[in-house]
Design an enzyme around this catalytic site. Sequence first.
Site, PDB file in Angstrom:
ATOM      1  N   CYS A 261     -21.295 -51.595 -21.995  1.00 65.37           N
ATOM      2  CA  CYS A 261     -21.116 -50.405 -21.144  1.00 65.37           C
ATOM      3  C   CYS A 261     -20.000 -49.580 -21.779  1.00 65.37           C
ATOM      4  O   CYS A 261     -18.883 -49.532 -21.272  1.00 65.37           O
ATOM      5  CB  CYS A 261     -20.759 -50.787 -19.712  1.00 65.37           C
ATOM      6  SG  CYS A 261     -21.822 -52.035 -18.961  1.00 65.37           S
ATOM      7  N   ALA A 262     -20.294 -48.917 -22.885  1.00 62.08           N
ATOM      8  CA  ALA A 262     -19.257 -48.491 -23.823  1.00 62.08           C
ATOM      9  C   ALA A 262     -18.535 -47.194 -23.467  1.00 62.08           C
ATOM     10  O   ALA A 262     -17.424 -46.973 -23.938  1.00 62.08           O
ATOM     11  CB  ALA A 262     -19.847 -48.364 -25.223  1.00 62.08           C
ATOM     12  N   GLY A 266     -13.044 -46.001 -25.431  1.00 59.91           N
ATOM     13  CA  GLY A 266     -11.740 -46.529 -25.815  1.00 59.91           C
ATOM     14  C   GLY A 266     -11.800 -47.972 -26.286  1.00 59.91           C
ATOM     15  O   GLY A 266     -11.266 -48.321 -27.345  1.00 59.91           O
ATOM     16  N   ASP A 310     -29.929 -48.447 -21.797  1.00 59.09           N
ATOM     17  CA  ASP A 310     -29.488 -49.159 -20.601  1.00 59.09           C
ATOM     18  C   ASP A 310     -29.088 -50.573 -21.002  1.00 59.09           C
ATOM     19  O   ASP A 310     -29.888 -51.304 -21.602  1.00 59.09           O
ATOM     20  CB  ASP A 310     -30.622 -49.199 -19.583  1.00 59.09           C
ATOM     21  CG  ASP A 310     -30.190 -49.747 -18.233  1.00 59.09           C
ATOM     22  OD1 ASP A 310     -29.165 -50.450 -18.173  1.00 59.09           O
ATOM     23  OD2 ASP A 310     -30.887 -49.480 -17.234  1.00 59.09           O
ATOM     24  N   CYS A 379     -12.056 -52.163 -13.873  1.00 56.43           N
ATOM     25  CA  CYS A 379     -10.809 -51.471 -13.519  1.00 56.43           C
ATOM     26  C   CYS A 379     -10.719 -51.438 -11.996  1.00 56.43           C
ATOM     27  O   CYS A 379     -10.641 -50.391 -11.372  1.00 56.43           O
ATOM     28  CB  CYS A 379     -10.795 -50.066 -14.104  1.00 56.43           C
ATOM     29  SG  CYS A 379      -9.178 -49.270 -13.920  1.00 56.43           S
TER      30      CYS A 379
END
Length: 434
Positions: A261-262, A266, A310, A379
């Site tokens: 899930c790039a 970063g 995906d 996150c």
Amino acid sequence: MTRPNPRHVAFEAIRAVSADDAYANLVLPQLLKATGLDARDARLATELTYGTLRSLGTLESILAAASGRDLDALQVDLVDALCLGAYQLLYTRVPTHAAVATTVSLVKAAVSPRVSGITNAVLRKVAARDLEGWLDRLSTGDRIGDLALRHAHPRWIVEELDSILGPGELPEALAADNVAPPVHLCAKPGRIDRRELARLTGAEPGRWSPYAVYLGGGDPGRVKPVATGRASVQDEGSQLVATALANAPIEGRDTAWIDLCAGPGGKAALLGALAAQRGAAVDAVEVAPHRAELVTKAAKGLPVTVHVADGLGFGEPGSADRVLVDAPCSGLGALRRRPEARWRRSRSDVEDLAVLQRRLLDRAVRLVRPGGLVAYVTCSPVTAETVDVVGGAEGVEVVAPQLIPDSRRGEYAQLWPHRHGTDAMFLALLRRTS
């Protein structure tokens, strides 16, 4: 020629967030550039925008009490203007007369002259007490509710953090969400080291990551090492979780890495820089084309191949040695940087995201070979997005991550703004066993 007005800029940014679901960190720089505010006024516009959006729940409670009416009965743009005025009265050193007068003028010009009277009356009632006075008046004795009011968080988020941290640490964690963080830069390994990056930028070396520096101020995009691709803007916590995956010991082949899930790139860029030093390569997968373009830009010149695809259907089972799943999440670990995010999320959002997170983690486990490693990262500290997700993974064993002091969360790692000065990143390292 009329001088650009920082309060009008702040109001336009707040309106874009309120009416169009815009993101403040995207819309405000565009407005600042378009209006040409000087540095001092740009700082004021930024403070008023971010501060008002961050404090919305508390401001609306105070305005409702001061006005004696349900704010839903008022037009939305008027409420936005009242919040902007109340923020100046309660959270800044702007003199009372200036905060009231400038907000009345703003309402006359940008909302309607017909509601300038109510603006003046309500703000003068707000000004009759300072912030502590209003918090005391609105206190109910309910611990969670009073903390939510004082620290401007929705109640459900306070409840979530309370369940993880406990009442002793909770106020400090909530307070940390309301302090704007410094910009963190990442020195890309093999292109520039941290010492040189700190010297060139006048920045302070980071506390935890061997690649981090803390930029004191200014536009990071104008920093030469960033502009030339030798460094990037990346929270130190993000650097730590990516580095933990890259540095965890592994037996056998170690050449095929995947970032599932790039976007926005970063972690993919940091992994790519580390891979370049080890003879490995990274496949960076991003479903959104515009985010895939950001990954391509961030990883330019590194052994990173970007795929617009995906992650749930990417790759061949057992083909990877290391896989990063930086799963889409509520983002509640980055509330310092995204002032409006806390008011946009609900428990139901978390439940929906958890379904996707489990599917992505299951795919990552299938992609990695036996003995290979998966890093599950969010996150967000919310239990439903972190511990509950990885607790259901099959065919893996947990590898205790070697991160930083005071970051253990059971078998996993959890960073916190108030403890570590990073975003609240969660990391689970898993080794495939079968």
